[in-house]
Design an enzyme around this catalytic site. Structure first.
Site, PDB file in Angstrom:
ATOM      1  N   ASP A 127       3.682  -2.085   3.689  1.00 44.81           N
ATOM      2  CA  ASP A 127       3.696  -0.923   2.704  1.00 44.81           C
ATOM      3  C   ASP A 127       4.624   0.278   3.027  1.00 44.81           C
ATOM      4  O   ASP A 127       5.873   0.426   2.305  1.00 44.81           O
ATOM      5  CB  ASP A 127       2.582  -1.152   1.420  1.00 44.81           C
ATOM      6  CG  ASP A 127       1.761  -2.028   1.126  1.00 44.81           C
ATOM      7  OD1 ASP A 127       3.048  -3.459   1.608  1.00 44.81           O
ATOM      8  OD2 ASP A 127       0.937  -2.313   0.091  1.00 44.81           O
ATOM      9  N   GLU A 154      -4.622   5.435   3.293  1.00 48.18           N
ATOM     10  CA  GLU A 154      -5.164   4.981   2.874  1.00 48.18           C
ATOM     11  C   GLU A 154      -7.132   4.542   2.542  1.00 48.18           C
ATOM     12  O   GLU A 154      -7.492   4.137   2.545  1.00 48.18           O
ATOM     13  CB  GLU A 154      -4.417   3.436   3.058  1.00 48.18           C
ATOM     14  CG  GLU A 154      -3.310   3.445   1.870  1.00 48.18           C
ATOM     15  CD  GLU A 154      -3.222   3.111   0.564  1.00 48.18           C
ATOM     16  OE1 GLU A 154      -4.307   2.762   0.293  1.00 48.18           O
ATOM     17  OE2 GLU A 154      -2.436   3.136   0.105  1.00 48.18           O
TER      18      GLU A 154
HETATM   19  C1  GLA Z   1      -0.910  -5.137   0.406  1.00 48.55           C
HETATM   20  C2  GLA Z   1      -1.447  -3.916   1.269  1.00 48.55           C
HETATM   21  C3  GLA Z   1      -0.328  -4.904   2.908  1.00 48.55           C
HETATM   22  C4  GLA Z   1      -0.766  -5.855   2.532  1.00 48.55           C
HETATM   23  C5  GLA Z   1      -0.985  -6.905   1.096  1.00 48.55           C
HETATM   24  C6  GLA Z   1      -1.000  -8.249   1.731  1.00 48.55           C
HETATM   25  O1  GLA Z   1       0.122  -4.463  -0.752  1.00 48.55           O
HETATM   26  O2  GLA Z   1      -1.507  -2.568   1.475  1.00 48.55           O
HETATM   27  O3  GLA Z   1      -0.937  -3.415   4.049  1.00 48.55           O
HETATM   28  O4  GLA Z   1      -2.305  -6.303   3.470  1.00 48.55           O
HETATM   29  O5  GLA Z   1      -1.800  -5.975   0.560  1.00 48.55           O
HETATM   30  O6  GLA Z   1      -0.315  -8.622   2.458  1.00 48.55           O
END
Ligand code: GLA
Length: 383
Positions: free
Chosen positions: A172, A160
């Site tokens: 995630d 990412e």
């Molecule tokens: C996205 C990002 C995560 C996190 C969330 C907010 O999903 O990928 O790393 O920061 O937003 O909690």
């Protein structure tokens, strides 16, 4: 998920069969925008995600077919390419190959097709599922599973950062790789210590309502992260030893209030509030106090909407409707700017809530929101 279409399309395209791998999407009960601030999160993997069929092809070429995409759904690149592919979806897989190489794993060429039953852009981390399924599969195929699960999650996160332009945290990818059926995971994003929490609240359900506002995290997400970093830098100058907002408290933040912008101040304050809420929720879950869990979810939403400015009118409306329907807890979930609300709702109120939210949302925004009942599932695996 029924993989017949995936199997058929793979065979039609490549003329042979491969192995199937799966990685799930995720939900997050509480702890939003805390991961890249060294805080706690409370995610779980769901029973939906991305399945990839994949097979070595003995060359240096990677051939990819994205079944759910209608146009330009076939991409080829060479493992020796230095420039990323022009199709955004292929960058996730290109990035995973490059990040594996940085860690001493050298994938050979492969043919792959993939398909998912999580909607793209609904805030359920379809992109983390995509990274995780390829990181897991390529590690199994080309390194006998030598790379451990933490590193697989970090490979997705680095993809990412380095190939997709989102400076995300680890939540995630961690949830996708480490998920366990029946459990949420409390993860300390600083130490990466984690604990599985059986989550089966008797009499309650978790329901997601998809606003159908497509979110793609990019500049707005990265700006939120920068705000936090600005506050950290100011506190570090004054106090020293502040690496992330995890190391800060309210009095430290107030001490630098005049040195940072009002926006940065509010965003950092939200993170400090959220840090406390996650710990309160852990305690409440241990005691089975779901009403308290729910109140904290509403507070999180308020903070995300007003202080962190990561919500949107559609999500605010869904959360307000939940409150009017007597839902125990409701908030936007994930990075924000669209996607789903997550709702902790008493089973007796569930059906009424779903039909009223669907009706009122459609009337106001002209779109019928999608509704999903959450079922937790296992993490990345070979099928
Ligand atoms: C996205 C990002 C995560 C996190 C969330 C907010 O999903 O990928 O790393 O920061 O937003 O909690």
């Amino acid at each position: 998920m029924d993989n017949t279409v995936l199997r058929n399309r793979f065979r039609d395209m490549f003329g042979h069969e491969g192995d199937l791998y799966f990685s799930p999407g995720r939900i997050n009960l509480i702890g939003e925008h805390t991961d890249y601030n060294g805080g706690f999160v409370f995610p779980g993997a769901i029973d939906k995600g991305i399945t990839a069929e994949i097979c070595r092809n003995g060359s240096r070429k990677v051939r990819l077919l994205a079944i759910d995409i209608e146009e330009d759904n076939y991409v080829e690149f060479s493992l020796d390419d230095t420039d990323k592919p022009s199709r955004h979806w292929a960058c996730y897989i290109f990035g995973v190959c490059k990040e594996l190489e940085k860690r001493g794993v050298h994938p050979g060429g492969f043919n792959a097709a993939f398909s998912g039953d999580i909607p793209l852009g609904a805030g359920l981390s379809s992109s983390a599922a995509l990274e995780s399924v390829f990181a897991f599969a390529l590690n199994a195929m080309f390194a006998d599973g030598r790379v451990d699960k933490f590193e697989l999650a970090k490979i997705g996160q680095a993809t990412e950062h380095n190939y997709c332009g989102v400076k995300c945290g680890i939540m995630d990818q961690f949830a996708s790789v480490f998920g366990r059926k029946g459990c949420l995971i409390r993860l300390d994003c600083r130490s990466l210590e984690y604990e599985y929490f059986p989550f089966n609240p008797t009499g309650y359900d978790l329901v997601l309502i998809d606003s159908c506002v497509k979110h793609s995290l990019g500049t707005e997400y990265n700006e939120r992260r920068e705000s936090c970093e600005n506050a950290v830098a100011a506190m570090n100058r004054l106090f020293g030893g502040v690496e992330t907002l995890r190391d800060a408290d309210y009095s430290m933040l107030d001490a630098v209030k005049d040195e940072i912008s009002g926006t940065d101040y509010l965003r950092a304050r939200y993170v400090l509030d959220e840090k406390e809420r996650v710990l309160t929720v852990c305690d409440a879950l241990n005691k089975g106090d779901y009403e308290l869990v729910g109140r904290k979810m509403y507070e999180t939403h308020w903070g995300l909407s007003h202080d962190y400015t990561a919500s949107c009118p559609e999500l605010d409306f869904l959360v307000e409707t939940a409150r009017e329907c007597g839902v125990t807890g409701s908030r936007m979930m994930g990075g924000g700017f669209g996607g789903c609300s997550i709702n902790l709702v008493r089973r007796t109120l569930r059906d009424n809530f779903i039909s009223r939210a669907t009706r009122e949302y459609s009337r106001k925004f002209g779109i019928i929101p999608k509704v999903y009942r959450v079922i937790t599932g296992d993490g990345s695996r070979k099928l």
